[in-house]
Enzyme design. Structure first.
Site, PDB file in Angstrom:
ATOM      1  N   GLU A 219      44.036  42.653  43.206  1.00 60.88           N
ATOM      2  CA  GLU A 219      43.943  41.867  44.446  1.00 60.88           C
ATOM      3  C   GLU A 219      44.182  40.419  44.055  1.00 60.88           C
ATOM      4  O   GLU A 219      43.276  39.745  43.557  1.00 60.88           O
ATOM      5  CB  GLU A 219      42.546  42.049  45.079  1.00 60.88           C
ATOM      6  CG  GLU A 219      42.285  43.459  45.582  1.00 60.88           C
ATOM      7  CD  GLU A 219      42.995  43.777  46.902  1.00 60.88           C
ATOM      8  OE1 GLU A 219      43.409  42.824  47.594  1.00 60.88           O
ATOM      9  OE2 GLU A 219      43.150  44.961  47.221  1.00 60.88           O
ATOM     10  N   CYS A 253      41.453  33.299  49.361  1.00 59.11           N
ATOM     11  CA  CYS A 253      42.751  33.854  48.935  1.00 59.11           C
ATOM     12  C   CYS A 253      43.725  33.986  50.092  1.00 59.11           C
ATOM     13  O   CYS A 253      44.921  33.840  49.905  1.00 59.11           O
ATOM     14  CB  CYS A 253      42.558  35.190  48.246  1.00 59.11           C
ATOM     15  SG  CYS A 253      41.697  36.376  49.268  1.00 59.11           S
TER      16      CYS A 253
HETATM   17  P1  NAD Z   1      38.032  33.784  38.250  1.00 57.20           P
HETATM   18  O1  NAD Z   1      38.338  32.667  37.334  1.00 57.20           O
HETATM   19  O2  NAD Z   1      36.662  33.976  38.758  1.00 57.20           O
HETATM   20  O3  NAD Z   1      38.564  35.093  37.544  1.00 57.20           O
HETATM   21  C1  NAD Z   1      38.383  36.373  38.071  1.00 57.20           C
HETATM   22  C2  NAD Z   1      37.757  37.250  37.023  1.00 57.20           C
HETATM   23  O4  NAD Z   1      38.600  37.368  35.894  1.00 57.20           O
HETATM   24  C3  NAD Z   1      36.415  36.722  36.517  1.00 57.20           C
HETATM   25  O5  NAD Z   1      35.483  37.782  36.546  1.00 57.20           O
HETATM   26  C4  NAD Z   1      36.741  36.268  35.111  1.00 57.20           C
HETATM   27  O6  NAD Z   1      35.642  36.398  34.237  1.00 57.20           O
HETATM   28  C5  NAD Z   1      37.861  37.175  34.701  1.00 57.20           C
HETATM   29  N1  NAD Z   1      38.742  36.578  33.710  1.00 57.20           N
HETATM   30  C6  NAD Z   1      39.166  35.285  33.667  1.00 57.20           C
HETATM   31  N2  NAD Z   1      39.996  35.095  32.611  1.00 57.20           N
HETATM   32  C7  NAD Z   1      40.102  36.292  31.975  1.00 57.20           C
HETATM   33  C8  NAD Z   1      40.806  36.748  30.820  1.00 57.20           C
HETATM   34  N3  NAD Z   1      41.587  35.938  30.102  1.00 57.20           N
HETATM   35  N4  NAD Z   1      40.672  38.037  30.471  1.00 57.20           N
HETATM   36  C9  NAD Z   1      39.916  38.863  31.187  1.00 57.20           C
HETATM   37  N5  NAD Z   1      39.208  38.492  32.281  1.00 57.20           N
HETATM   38  C10 NAD Z   1      39.293  37.222  32.679  1.00 57.20           C
HETATM   39  O7  NAD Z   1      38.917  33.736  39.554  1.00 57.20           O
HETATM   40  P2  NAD Z   1      40.295  33.008  39.800  1.00 57.20           P
HETATM   41  O8  NAD Z   1      41.408  33.707  39.166  1.00 57.20           O
HETATM   42  O9  NAD Z   1      40.160  31.534  39.620  1.00 57.20           O
HETATM   43  O10 NAD Z   1      40.362  33.318  41.369  1.00 57.20           O
HETATM   44  C11 NAD Z   1      41.238  32.669  42.155  1.00 57.20           C
HETATM   45  C12 NAD Z   1      42.482  33.510  42.404  1.00 57.20           C
HETATM   46  O11 NAD Z   1      42.100  34.760  42.932  1.00 57.20           O
HETATM   47  C13 NAD Z   1      43.379  32.885  43.437  1.00 57.20           C
HETATM   48  O12 NAD Z   1      44.712  33.080  43.057  1.00 57.20           O
HETATM   49  C14 NAD Z   1      43.066  33.683  44.689  1.00 57.20           C
HETATM   50  O13 NAD Z   1      44.090  33.699  45.636  1.00 57.20           O
HETATM   51  C15 NAD Z   1      42.806  35.032  44.121  1.00 57.20           C
HETATM   52  N6  NAD Z   1      41.951  35.812  44.996  1.00 57.20           N
HETATM   53  C16 NAD Z   1      42.452  36.940  45.548  1.00 57.20           C
HETATM   54  C17 NAD Z   1      41.669  37.677  46.407  1.00 57.20           C
HETATM   55  C18 NAD Z   1      42.138  38.934  47.049  1.00 57.20           C
HETATM   56  O14 NAD Z   1      41.303  39.659  47.564  1.00 57.20           O
HETATM   57  N7  NAD Z   1      43.421  39.238  47.033  1.00 57.20           N
HETATM   58  C19 NAD Z   1      40.374  37.245  46.680  1.00 57.20           C
HETATM   59  C20 NAD Z   1      39.904  36.099  46.084  1.00 57.20           C
HETATM   60  C21 NAD Z   1      40.703  35.392  45.233  1.00 57.20           C
END
Ligand code: NAD
Length: 466
Positions: A219, A253
């Protein structure tokens, strides 16, 4: 050791996953009653301890109580209620017809749980985006490891504290932590990995899952445009776009990332956006209890570098110690400016002028497929064109963000905005295997015709029935 303490420390990924796998193998998660009990317990937790989660969401993101309820707590409760209401029906085996050549026989599909799944969630809706997939995983009869985001530490801690207390601790584990812990988890073999976040990490998740041939749901995000056409009610469009954009300070998002303003709407919508922002957050949004904060300094610094693009219509004020960025509208933004290069994920709304609908459609299709496409138009023809000539996770006319709240609609992206979908019955599809079951009685061996040695007569009959 007390299993709860073990869960809270949650360090040993191998041990945690193998414990859950063992629990799954006992079959404890399969009965419908177990699934419903988990969902009801989760619902009770959310309603009886609402304040715990409201406070955590406020600590992490400055979320006000109403928004915390509508977009996180209440949203999850609705998802649970919808699931409880329909689960029996969703799980019922489906009869399918059998070709004449196989008669007499019966065929059906049966849903079975996948096993032990991993749910990795982000910080922006740290409760909803952890629990909605968990509701799905439990409803489908799986064990689940949940990894909330370390960037929303208060919500992560609240989930780690409460989930093992109300859910079956043999079937659900919460592992807190960041990259190291997630990496350790991803080395394990899961039966499904459900990741919400950005595309860069999405690729890491998919590559790790590929080693075990584990299916994934990704997602992801991206830039979701809001097309505004002449003839649309600009005051209402502006209010709804501002609402969708500035909730959670733009850290949503599916938030409208930018406005694709056709013709005169580019100038026409400006005063309406200014008025809408003032109506919602007052003259100084910094003092509004309804306006959130940026999650951390890193994102604050990233966002403030984007404030200089185009012409500032309103906003632009920011305060680093408070992680505050005012709701900002930028006009006359060119497609190659920094703010148009990546998903903004903050309270900055660029207006990109385009001459007509053809140009708007080309603008959209030349870029990554968005998670959501919004359009504000009075024309049915434009709606039809946007529906057939563009591709996006979702398409909504007249309102942003709200398609998520329609339980019968799937939620998910396409291309760069994601892989797979969930919500409602789609969640069951994601977290189940649909098994084909064929049952042919042994009594009458009607298949004889299909066995060698073949004769001309057999072939003639077979050609007629196969
Ligand atoms: P985040 O930094 O919280 O990361 C998400 C998860 O990935 C966390 O649990 C984190 O610990 C893990 N993570 C981070 N780096 C990692 C790595 N190198 N290896 C393994 N795991 C790792 O969230 P984010 O990415 O900053 O979230 C924002 C993004 O998410 C935006 O692009 C947003 O559009 C998207 N988003 C999508 C949805 C959806 O439902 N489609 C919902 C919310 C956010």
């Amino acid at each position: 050791m007390d299993p709860h303490t073990d869960l809270l420390q949650g360090v040993d990924a191998t041990e945690t996953v193998s414990r859950l796998r063992t629990a799954f193998d006992t079959g404890r998660t399969k009965p419908l009653i177990w699934r419903k009990t988990q969902l009801r317990a989760l619902r009770r937790l959310l309603t009886e301890h609402e304040q715990v989660f409201t406070a955590a969401l406020h600590a992490d993101l400055g979320k006000n109580t109403t928004e915390a309820y509508t977009t996180e707590i209440g949203f999850t409760v609705n998802e649970i209620d919808h699931t409880l209401r329909h689960l029996d029906r969703w799980l019922r085996p489906r009869r399918v017809s059998v070709p004449l050549s196989l008669a007499p026989a019966r065929a059906r599909t049966v849903r079975e749980p996948l096993g032990t799944v991993l749910i990795i969630s982000p910080w922006n809706y740290p409760l909803q985006l952890t629990l909605a997939p968990l509701v799905a995983a439990l409803a489908a009869g799986n064990c689940a490891v949940v990894k909330p985001s370390e960037l929303a530490p208060a919500t992560s801690a609240a989930l780690a504290h409460w989930l093992p207390q109300v859910l079956d601790p043999q079937a659900v584990a919460v592992v807190e932590g960041g990259v190291a812990e997630t990496t350790a988890l991803l080395e394990q073999r899961f039966d499904h990995v459900f990741y919400t976040g950005n595309g860069t990490v999405g690729r890491i998740v998919m590559a790790a899952a590929a080693r075990h041939l584990t299916p994934v749901t990704l997602e992801l995000g991206g830039k979701s445009p809001a097309v505004v056409e002449p003839g649309a009610d600009l005051a209402t469009a502006a209010r709804r776009i501002a609402w969708g954009k500035f909730m959670n300070s733009g850290q949503t998002c599916v938030a409208p990332d930018y406005i694709l303003a056709i013709g005169e709407t580019a100038a026409g919508i400006e005063p309406h956006l200014v008025a809408a922002i003032r109506e919602m957050y007052g003259d100084d949004p910094a003092t509004s209890a309804d306006y959130g904060r940026i999650v951390n300094e890193r994102h604050f610094d990233r966002l403030t570098t984007l404030l200089t693009d185009g012409r500032t219509v309103t906003g632009g004020e920011h305060d680093r110690p408070a992680r505050y960025i005012a709701p900002t509208v930028l006009a006359d933004v060119t497609p190659d400016s920094a703010v148009m290069r990546e998903e903004i994920f903050g309270p900055i709304l660029p207006i990109v002028p385009v001459p007509d609908l053809d140009a708007a459609i080309s603008f959209i299709t030349e870029r990554d497929k968005p998670l959501a496409l919004y359009a504000f138009t009075a024309s049915q023809r434009s709606k039809r064109r946007l529906t057939t000539e563009t591709s996006s996770g979702a398409l909504a006319f007249g309102v942003p963000n709200a398609h998520l709240t329609v339980p019968g609609l799937p939620f998910g992206g396409v291309g760069e905005s994601g892989l797979g979908r969930y919500h409602g019955s789609y969640s069951l599809d994601t977290f189940s295997h649909t098994k084909a079951v064929l049952d042919k009685p042994l009594l009458l061996d009607t298949l004889r015709l299909a066995y060698p040695p073949f004769t001309r007569r057999k072939e003639r009959v077979l050609r007629r029935v196969v």
